[in-house]
Design an enzyme around this catalytic site. Structure first.
Site, short mmCIF file in Angstrom:
data_model
loop_
_atom_site.label_atom_id
_atom_site.label_comp_id
_atom_site.label_asym_id
_atom_site.label_seq_id
_atom_site.Cartn_x
_atom_site.Cartn_y
_atom_site.Cartn_z
N GLY A 101 51.13 27.58 46.59
CA GLY A 101 50.98 26.32 47.29
C GLY A 101 49.72 25.60 46.86
O GLY A 101 48.78 26.21 46.38
N GLY A 102 49.75 24.29 47.02
CA GLY A 102 48.55 23.53 46.68
C GLY A 102 48.33 23.33 45.19
O GLY A 102 49.03 22.54 44.56
N GLN A 103 47.44 24.10 44.65
CA GLN A 103 46.85 23.83 43.34
C GLN A 103 47.81 23.89 42.15
O GLN A 103 48.11 24.98 41.67
CB GLN A 103 45.70 24.82 43.07
N ASP A 104 48.19 22.74 41.64
CA ASP A 104 49.08 22.70 40.48
C ASP A 104 48.46 23.33 39.23
O ASP A 104 49.16 23.89 38.41
CB ASP A 104 49.47 21.26 40.15
#
Ligand code: G3D
Ligand code: MG
Length: 188
Positions: A72-75
């Protein structure tokens, strides 16, 4: 406590002569580290800190590696997951069943991992964790919401669980051992 650890090891024992790589993933706060600590008592938990990305690894039985990280979050972290997912023989997806607001996000993250050529056919165990909390959705609701029924190209199982008491964790590991063994005999 000690007996839970030995039951967990026993649950995985059918993988003794079948080296396997397992990825345990899920959104932050789902309960992954808590589950790992159920194994930990006579094992060393290795934490590999990478900038902004925390990976825990454990070898509960010889030949079996369990690698754990938050999704989740950080690509920018996604290329790193790919690296850890290479050669994966099974995925454990841990969900906070009481966090209804994030179930959709959890589904998207799961699909991102599974929708790759490399992960085709890799079996999936979903742990519907935090069943002790009021407002937790059960595994059949979660299976529907995560779209598991539509997954025709892989074996999947889902178990209700509570990582704090340990309920449902042994059953999850037994299912994992079974479907990983099947997968390895067919596809590896
Ligand atoms: P993560 O590793 O997936 O990020 P953690 O999640 O294992 O760190 O768990 C996040 C929080 O949820 C922890 O609480 C942990 O104690 C709690 N938790 C894990 N499993 C369960 C469960 O089955 N039931 C309940 N009620 N709580 C659970 P803290 O307060 O330490 O943040
Ligand atoms: Mg954690």
């Amino acid at each position: 406590m000690g007996s839970l650890t030995s039951k967990l090891t026993k649950a995985l024992s059918s993988l003794k002569n079948c080296p396997a790589r397992i990825a345990m993933i899920g959104l932050d706060g789902a309960g992954k580290t808590t589950i790992l600590y159920r194994f930990k008592l006579n094992e060393t938990l290795t934490t590999i800190p990478t900038v902004g990305f925390n990976v825990e690894t454990l070898s509960p039985i010889k030949g079996l590696t369990l690698t754990v990280w938050d999704m989740g979050g950080q690509d920018r972290m996604r290329p790193l997951w790919r690296m850890y997912l290479r050669g994966t023989d099974g995925v454990i997806f841990v969900v906070d069943s009481a966090d209804r607001e994030r179930i959709h996000e959890a589904k998207e993250e799961l699909m991102r991992v599974l929708d790759t050529q490399e992960m085709r056919h890799v079996p999936l165990v979903v742990i519907a964790n935090k069943q002790d909390l009021s407002g937790a959705v059960d595994s059949s609701y979660l299976a529907k919401t995560l779209g598991l029924q539509q997954m025709s190209n892989r074996r999947w199982v889902i178990h209700d669980a509570c990582a704090i008491s340990g309920e449902g964790i042994c059953e999850s590991m037994e299912s994992l051992a079974k479907i990983v063994k099947e997968f390895k005999s067919k596809h590896r």
